[in-house]
Design an enzyme around this catalytic site. Structure first.
Site: not given
Ligand code: GLC
Length: 462
Positions: A45, A121, A183, A374, A417
């Protein structure tokens, strides 16, 4: 209030905590990149990789550089950087929506060696690269890597200013809520309320791993999938998506991180004699900083909000991302002091002095939920940005409180997380992905950087 008291510290051993975190990123390392969390997020990511590279820079600079090169190799021909690089075809079964549902990898600009998503992102890579450069023992030996990375990151910024700022306001828009990185933020609620999304047969994989109460709701997920489907129908063509998508937002966090990265690219480009690039980056960073102040500041709430470009209205809400312009020195002294007061007051500290900073949504917001992703929980990346921001403005007690709160949460719950912010129930587990890479990386960063205070980006006081 907290700002005048000494930050509370639970007992933990920083050395042990750092070692645990080093093992987490080590175990999430694949061939050339790091997965955010092996069950939940089995690919690479974008902004995760940036934060993770900071962690690697303390233990293995080779991996830090590799993390960024692997990501940058997935750049599209138009400069776009995808939020997911689907390195591992086999892991696709583990994740939804995968590359095929997203349907971006067949785009004419997309790379051919690997599948990617068609949304992006936050632009963290510029400032991450500058940190790495400052930590190199022998920077000249890696000049090629840096020159290449600077120009790829610059190309990403060119793409953003060219394709995401049609009204030439120096504020770029995001066209999917996942592009914000936050998100299911409550900031999007008014947008979702304005249109219908079809009901998708649930094929989500996240709720196999994590309690549903801690993830976005099914209804919200329909909106997310619908936006992907519409983007796919537009062939990921920027002009068509701009005409058609119901979600177009000028986001304070996204634009702030672009300013910070632009400032870093300007400084680095100048150092490498890339004068035009330096000048353009500097000019954009200044213009975006002014635009954030002019368009996104919400005076009644004493922090930055969001602008809904599709419906032409301000989204005034107290989220932690709305405090993040501190990170890039965007707020003047008066606004910064007002945000400091907000963080130490009931909105972000709540009524119990032992609550953790900084909830992702103000405790006083009617939508605040201490468990749901979030919409309340503490996230370590946001805390790190606020910690750095507060330091820049000389809010040292507050900065140290954010740092200690973060380290305490991770020491107490584990390398999760996201985290329950309230002090009322310390028996709960952490939330979301376990052995989560950016949590680990930024804990390493927070512990190591306080041992080496000089080893960061130059201060950019307003
Ligand atoms: C979730 C989070 C995002 C992150 C992804 C991978 O979608 O909201 O910010 O990049 O996970 O960790």
């Amino acid at each position: 209030m907290h700002s005048s008291s000494v930050p509370h510290t639970d007992a933990y051993d920083p050395h042990t905590l750092r070692q645990i975190c080093e093992q987490v990123i080590e175990s999430n390392w694949r061939d050339g990149f790091t997965v955010p969390s092996s069950n939940l997020y089995p690919f690479q990511w974008l902004w995760d990789s940036g934060f993770i590279a900071l962690g690697w820079s303390w233990t293995d600079m080779g991996k830090a550089r590799q993390e960024l090169s692997t990501l940058l190799q997935a750049q599209w021909k138009n400069g776009f950087l995808p939020h997911i690089v689907f390195h591992d075809d086999r892991a696709e079964k583990q994740y939804f929506p995968g590359a095929d549902f997203q349907g971006a990898h067949t785009h004419a600009f997309a790379p051919t060696h690997v599948k990617t998503s068609g949304i992006t992102q936050p632009a963290v890579l510029g400032f991450v690269l500058e940190y790495l450069y400052q930590r190199e023992e022998n920077p000249d030996a890696h000049a090629n890597f840096y020159i290449q990375a600077i120009s790829r990151i610059f190309d990403f910024h060119v793409y953003l200013y060219r394709d995401r700022d049609p009204l030439k306001e120096n504020l770029v828009y995001i066209r999917h809520n996942w592009e914000s990185g936050t998100d299911n933020s409550a900031a999007w609620d008014s947008i979702w309320a304005g249109y219908e999304a079809p009901v998708y047969e649930v094929r989500r994989k996240d709720t196999h791993h994590v309690n549903e109460a801690q993830r976005p709701t099914k209804k919200d997920y329909n909106y997310y999938l619908h936006l992907i489907e519409l983007s796919r129908e537009c062939g990921y063509d920027e002009a068509r998506m701009y005409d058609r998508l119901p979600f177009l937002v000028q986001d304070p966090l996204f634009n702030t991180l672009l300013v910070a990265s632009g400032q870093s690219i300007a400084r680095m480009a100048r150092q490498f004699g890339l004068d035009d690039m330096a000048q353009q980056s500097q000019q954009w960073a200044e213009a975006t900083s002014i635009a954030i102040n002019q368009k996104l500041w919400v005076d009644d709430l004493s922090l930055y909000g969001y602008y809904d470009l599709r419906n032409k209205r301000m989204i005034a809400i107290r989220t932690a991302p709305g405090l993040c312009p501190l990170f890039a020195g965007i707020a003047d002294a008066e606004r910064a002091a007002r945000m400091q007061a907000l963080m130490t007051g009931p909105d972000f500290s709540g009524s119990d002095a032992a609550n953790a900073l900084c909830p992702s949504l103000a405790y006083t917001d009617p939508e605040f939920n201490p468990e749901r992703y979030w919409r309340g929980p503490v996230w370590v990346n946001i805390n790190w940005l606020l910690y750095k921001g507060c330091l820049q403005y000389g809010f040292e007690i507050l900065a140290e409180r954010i740092r200690q709160d973060t380290l305490n949460l991770v020491a107490r719950y584990g390398v999760y997380e996201y985290f329950y912010p309230l002090a009322d129930d310390r028996q709960r587990p952490g939330f979301g992905g376990t052995a989560f890479s950016w949590t680990a990386a930024l804990v390493i960063e927070m512990i190591r950087q306080s041992e080496h205070p000089g080893s960061g980006r130059a201060s950019i006081h307003p």
